[in-house]
Write a protein that holds these residues in place. Structure first.
Motif, PDB file in Angstrom:
ATOM      1  N   ALA A 277       0.837  -1.202   0.000  1.00  0.00           N
ATOM      2  CA  ALA A 277       0.000   0.000   0.000  1.00  0.00           C
ATOM      3  C   ALA A 277       0.868   1.247   0.000  1.00  0.00           C
ATOM      4  O   ALA A 277       0.583   2.219  -0.705  1.00  0.00           O
ATOM      5  N   ARG A 278       1.957   1.232   0.760  1.00  0.00           N
ATOM      6  CA  ARG A 278       2.859   2.389   0.784  1.00  0.00           C
ATOM      7  C   ARG A 278       3.476   2.624  -0.593  1.00  0.00           C
ATOM      8  O   ARG A 278       3.747   3.769  -0.966  1.00  0.00           O
ATOM      9  N   ALA A 279       3.692   1.561  -1.336  1.00  0.00           N
ATOM     10  CA  ALA A 279       4.316   1.693  -2.653  1.00  0.00           C
ATOM     11  C   ALA A 279       3.367   2.297  -3.682  1.00  0.00           C
ATOM     12  O   ALA A 279       3.812   2.748  -4.743  1.00  0.00           O
ATOM     13  N   PHE A 280       2.063   2.318  -3.387  1.00  0.00           N
ATOM     14  CA  PHE A 280       1.083   2.923  -4.281  1.00  0.00           C
ATOM     15  C   PHE A 280       0.945   4.388  -3.876  1.00  0.00           C
ATOM     16  O   PHE A 280       0.174   4.746  -2.990  1.00  0.00           O
ATOM     17  N   ALA A 281       1.700   5.268  -4.517  1.00  0.00           N
ATOM     18  CA  ALA A 281       1.742   6.675  -4.123  1.00  0.00           C
ATOM     19  C   ALA A 281       0.471   7.401  -4.531  1.00  0.00           C
ATOM     20  O   ALA A 281      -0.028   7.235  -5.644  1.00  0.00           O
ATOM     21  N   THR A 282      -0.040   8.229  -3.618  1.00  0.00           N
ATOM     22  CA  THR A 282      -1.186   9.091  -3.939  1.00  0.00           C
ATOM     23  C   THR A 282      -0.784  10.557  -3.984  1.00  0.00           C
ATOM     24  O   THR A 282      -1.603  11.408  -4.313  1.00  0.00           O
ATOM     25  N   ALA A 283       0.483  10.851  -3.638  1.00  0.00           N
ATOM     26  CA  ALA A 283       0.955  12.233  -3.625  1.00  0.00           C
ATOM     27  C   ALA A 283       2.441  12.259  -3.914  1.00  0.00           C
ATOM     28  O   ALA A 283       3.153  11.268  -3.716  1.00  0.00           O
ATOM     29  N   GLY A 284       2.911  13.414  -4.407  1.00  0.00           N
ATOM     30  CA  GLY A 284       4.327  13.552  -4.709  1.00  0.00           C
ATOM     31  C   GLY A 284       4.835  14.931  -4.364  1.00  0.00           C
ATOM     32  O   GLY A 284       4.133  15.934  -4.536  1.00  0.00           O
ATOM     33  N   PHE A 285       6.055  14.967  -3.842  1.00  0.00           N
ATOM     34  CA  PHE A 285       6.718  16.235  -3.542  1.00  0.00           C
ATOM     35  C   PHE A 285       8.168  16.100  -3.977  1.00  0.00           C
ATOM     36  O   PHE A 285       8.904  15.274  -3.434  1.00  0.00           O
ATOM     37  N   MET A 286       8.547  16.880  -4.989  1.00  0.00           N
ATOM     38  CA  MET A 286       9.875  16.757  -5.587  1.00  0.00           C
ATOM     39  C   MET A 286      10.081  15.287  -5.985  1.00  0.00           C
ATOM     40  O   MET A 286       9.321  14.767  -6.774  1.00  0.00           O
ATOM     41  N   ASN A 287      11.088  14.609  -5.428  1.00  0.00           N
ATOM     42  CA  ASN A 287      11.324  13.213  -5.795  1.00  0.00           C
ATOM     43  C   ASN A 287      10.633  12.227  -4.857  1.00  0.00           C
ATOM     44  O   ASN A 287      10.753  11.014  -5.040  1.00  0.00           O
ATOM     45  N   LEU A 288       9.926  12.736  -3.850  1.00  0.00           N
ATOM     46  CA  LEU A 288       9.244  11.866  -2.899  1.00  0.00           C
ATOM     47  C   LEU A 288       7.910  11.395  -3.460  1.00  0.00           C
ATOM     48  O   LEU A 288       7.198  12.150  -4.127  1.00  0.00           O
ATOM     49  N   ARG A 289       7.567  10.150  -3.194  1.00  0.00           N
ATOM     50  CA  ARG A 289       6.277   9.585  -3.555  1.00  0.00           C
ATOM     51  C   ARG A 289       5.700   8.938  -2.304  1.00  0.00           C
ATOM     52  O   ARG A 289       6.351   8.083  -1.690  1.00  0.00           O
ATOM     53  N   MET A 290       4.475   9.321  -1.925  1.00  0.00           N
ATOM     54  CA  MET A 290       3.913   8.864  -0.659  1.00  0.00           C
ATOM     55  C   MET A 290       2.431   8.527  -0.797  1.00  0.00           C
ATOM     56  O   MET A 290       1.727   9.142  -1.594  1.00  0.00           O
ATOM     57  N   HIS A 291       1.984   7.588  -0.007  1.00  0.00           N
ATOM     58  CA  HIS A 291       0.563   7.224   0.060  1.00  0.00           C
ATOM     59  C   HIS A 291      -0.025   7.947   1.277  1.00  0.00           C
ATOM     60  O   HIS A 291       0.093   7.480   2.408  1.00  0.00           O
ATOM     61  N   LEU A 292      -0.664   9.089   1.040  1.00  0.00           N
ATOM     62  CA  LEU A 292      -1.157   9.939   2.122  1.00  0.00           C
ATOM     63  C   LEU A 292      -2.675  10.045   2.167  1.00  0.00           C
ATOM     64  O   LEU A 292      -3.240  10.459   3.182  1.00  0.00           O
ATOM     65  N   ASP A 293      -3.337   9.712   1.072  1.00  0.00           N
ATOM     66  CA  ASP A 293      -4.798   9.829   0.978  1.00  0.00           C
ATOM     67  C   ASP A 293      -5.425   8.468   1.259  1.00  0.00           C
ATOM     68  O   ASP A 293      -4.895   7.428   0.848  1.00  0.00           O
ATOM     69  N   HIS A 294      -6.576   8.495   1.923  1.00  0.00           N
ATOM     70  CA  HIS A 294      -7.185   7.229   2.345  1.00  0.00           C
ATOM     71  C   HIS A 294      -8.694   7.259   2.204  1.00  0.00           C
ATOM     72  O   HIS A 294      -9.322   8.325   2.253  1.00  0.00           O
ATOM     73  N   VAL A 295      -9.242   6.069   2.033  1.00  0.00           N
ATOM     74  CA  VAL A 295     -10.684   5.853   2.096  1.00  0.00           C
ATOM     75  C   VAL A 295     -10.907   4.804   3.179  1.00  0.00           C
ATOM     76  O   VAL A 295     -10.546   3.637   3.019  1.00  0.00           O
ATOM     77  N   TYR A 296     -11.459   5.245   4.304  1.00  0.00           N
ATOM     78  CA  TYR A 296     -11.824   4.334   5.388  1.00  0.00           C
ATOM     79  C   TYR A 296     -13.344   4.221   5.434  1.00  0.00           C
ATOM     80  O   TYR A 296     -14.061   5.044   4.869  1.00  0.00           O
ATOM     81  N   SER A 297     -13.818   3.207   6.120  1.00  0.00           N
ATOM     82  CA  SER A 297     -15.268   3.060   6.269  1.00  0.00           C
ATOM     83  C   SER A 297     -15.574   2.209   7.481  1.00  0.00           C
ATOM     84  O   SER A 297     -14.684   1.593   8.084  1.00  0.00           O
ATOM     85  N   SER A 298     -16.858   2.158   7.818  1.00  0.00           N
ATOM     86  CA  SER A 298     -17.315   1.212   8.829  1.00  0.00           C
ATOM     87  C   SER A 298     -17.245  -0.193   8.242  1.00  0.00           C
ATOM     88  O   SER A 298     -17.294  -0.378   7.017  1.00  0.00           O
ATOM     89  N   PRO A 299     -17.131  -1.220   9.079  1.00  0.00           N
ATOM     90  CA  PRO A 299     -17.055  -2.592   8.564  1.00  0.00           C
ATOM     91  C   PRO A 299     -18.289  -3.017   7.775  1.00  0.00           C
ATOM     92  O   PRO A 299     -18.218  -3.933   6.943  1.00  0.00           O
ATOM     93  N   GLU A 300     -19.412  -2.344   8.010  1.00  0.00           N
ATOM     94  CA  GLU A 300     -20.655  -2.726   7.331  1.00  0.00           C
ATOM     95  C   GLU A 300     -20.669  -2.344   5.853  1.00  0.00           C
ATOM     96  O   GLU A 300     -21.502  -2.849   5.090  1.00  0.00           O
ATOM     97  N   VAL A 301     -19.786  -1.450   5.430  1.00  0.00           N
ATOM     98  CA  VAL A 301     -19.735  -1.038   4.023  1.00  0.00           C
ATOM     99  C   VAL A 301     -18.980  -2.095   3.223  1.00  0.00           C
ATOM    100  O   VAL A 301     -17.857  -2.468   3.566  1.00  0.00           O
TER     101      VAL A 301
END
Length: 339
Positions: A277-301
C-alpha cells in the motif's frame, strides 16, 4: 420483508456470480477523494489558475463512470492567492462556484445530463486586512442532485486541530460531515477531512525514519476525528475520506483501523500489505512519492472496486493536475428493510 431492488447508479454492473459484483438487492455508490492543491499546481500552489479549474472539471466530466460524491481538500473561497491569476467572473465568486460552473458546462459539452450540488466547509483564513485575505483553506463535498441530503455541518465544520505551541498560528483542521438518504432508503454518512502535517516541534519528527502519520499531533487529531464520527454518525454505514498526511502502517493509520475500528477500503479491495500500500503513491513532492490519501469506512460497508484509480506519476485522467491523485472507490448500498 425488504423493498424490491432499488435503482442502481449509472456505474453499477449487472448482477453476476462474482463476489465483487453488486447483488440484485443492492445499488452502488461511487465516490472520489481528491486534494486539488487550491487549483494551483502549475504555480506550485502559490496561485490559482483558471486553466487548472477548467482541466479538473473537464477530467471529471469525461469519466466513464461519474462519481456520486466528490470530496475535495484544499479548496479556497476568496483571497489574493485565488484571484491574482484567476480573474473572477463575478465579485462574489469562489473557487467552488467556478468549479461547479465549469463542471456543468463540461458535462453539457459531453452530452451528459447529470447535475451536482456542492457544499463548502471553511477551515482557516490568513488575513492581510479585515477585507483582504492572503489565502484561505477549506474542504468541499459535491453530490449528485439525486441524493437527498438530510444533514451537513457546512455552517460549522468540526474543529479537530491539535494545538499546543504556536496556538494562534496553527492552521485549523476540520472534518466535514454530510448525511444523506440513498434511493435504496439507507442513510449514509460521509466524513471528509485533512489532517495536519507532523509537527516539527516533536522529537519524533527529527529522530524517526518515517514522519508522515508519526507525529503525536497527528495522532491526537485522529483521536478527535474518531470521537466526532462516533458522536455524529447517523447510521452504521459511513465512509471517512481525505488527505490524512499519514502513511499506511503509521500510528495514525493503525489507530484508525485497530482502535477506531475503521476499514482501509483500498487495501482491502486490492488485497495488499502495508508495504505494498505504501508503494502505491497518492501524492508527490519533488522526488518523494507517498501514500497519504485514504478511504476508510465502517465494517458494514462492502467495497466493490477502485477502478479508475492510478498511482501518482503514472498516466491517468488526473495526472499532472495536482500534487495528489484521486482515490475513486465503489461500494454497495444494501436495500433498507421496510419498517
Amino acid at each position: 420483508m425488504t423493498k424490491p431492488p432499488c435503482p442502481a447508479s449509472d456505474d453499477a454492473q449487472a448482477p453476476s456470480s462474482s463476489p465483487s459484483s453488486p447483488s440484485a438487492s443492492a445499488s452502488t455508490l461511487r465516490l472520489m477523494t481528491y486534494n486539488v492543491r487550491y487549483f494551483g499546481h502549475a504555480t506550485r500552489g502559490l496561485a490559482t489558475t483558471s486553466a487548472a479549474i477548467h482541466r479538473i472539471a473537464r477530467s471529471l466530466s469525461r469519466m466513464d463512470q461519474l462519481p456520486d460524491l466528490i470530496c475535495l481538500q484544499e479548496v479556497e473561497t476568496q483571497s489574493l492567492r485565488s484571484s491574482t491569476m484567476n480573474k473572477q467572473w463575478h465579485p462574489e465568486e469562489t473557487q467552488l462556484d467556478r468549479l461547479m460552473l465549469e463542471l456543468h458546462a463540461a458535462l453539457a459539452h459531453e452530452g451528459r445530463s447529470e447535475r451536482f450540488l456542492s457544499y463548502y466547509f471553511p477551515a482557516h483564513v490568513y488575513r492581510l486586512t479585515n477585507r483582504t485575505n492572503i489565502y484561505t483553506t477549506g474542504l468541499a463535498v459535491i453530490a449528485r442532485d439525486t441524493l437527498q441530503v438530510d444533514h451537513h455541518n457546512a455552517t460549522k465544520p468540526h474543529d479537530i486541530t491539535f494545538r499546543r505551541r504556536v496556538r494562534h498560528l496553527k492552521q485549523t483542521r476540520i472534518c466535514a460531515h454530510v448525511s444523506f438518504k440513498h434511493a435504496c432508503g439507507q442513510t449514509l454518512d460521509i466524513f471528509n477531512t485533512h489532517l495536519s502535517l507532523p509537527s516539527v516541534f516533536s522529537r519524533e519528527f527529527w529522530t524517526g525514519e518515517a514522519r508522515m502519520g508519526f507525529g503525536p499531533n497527528q495522532l491526537e487529531e485522529a483521536r478527535v476525528l474518531a470521537r466526532f464520527i462516533e458522536q455524529e454518525k447517523r447510521s452504521n454505514l459511513f465512509v471517512v475520506v481525505g488527505d490524512f498526511n499519514a502513511l499506511p502502517g503509521s500510528p495514525v493509520d493503525r489507530y484508525l483501523r485497530e482502535e477506531a475500528g475503521l476499514v482501509d477500503a483500498f487495501s482491502r479491495v486490492k488485497q495488499v500489505s502495508v508495504e505494498e500500500a505504501r508503494a502505491f503513491a497518492t501524492a508527490g513532492f519533488m522526488n518523494l512519492r507517498m501514500h497519504l490519501d485514504h478511504v476508510y469506512s465502517s465494517p458494514e460497508v462492502e467495497w466493490v472496486d477502485f477502478a479508475g484509480t492510478f498511482p501518482f506519476g503514472k498516466e491517468g485522467a488526473f495526472a499532472g493536475l495536482s500534487d495528489h491523485v484521486p482515490l475513486i472507490g465503489r461500494c454497495k448500498v444494501p436495500v433498507a428493510e421496510a419498517a
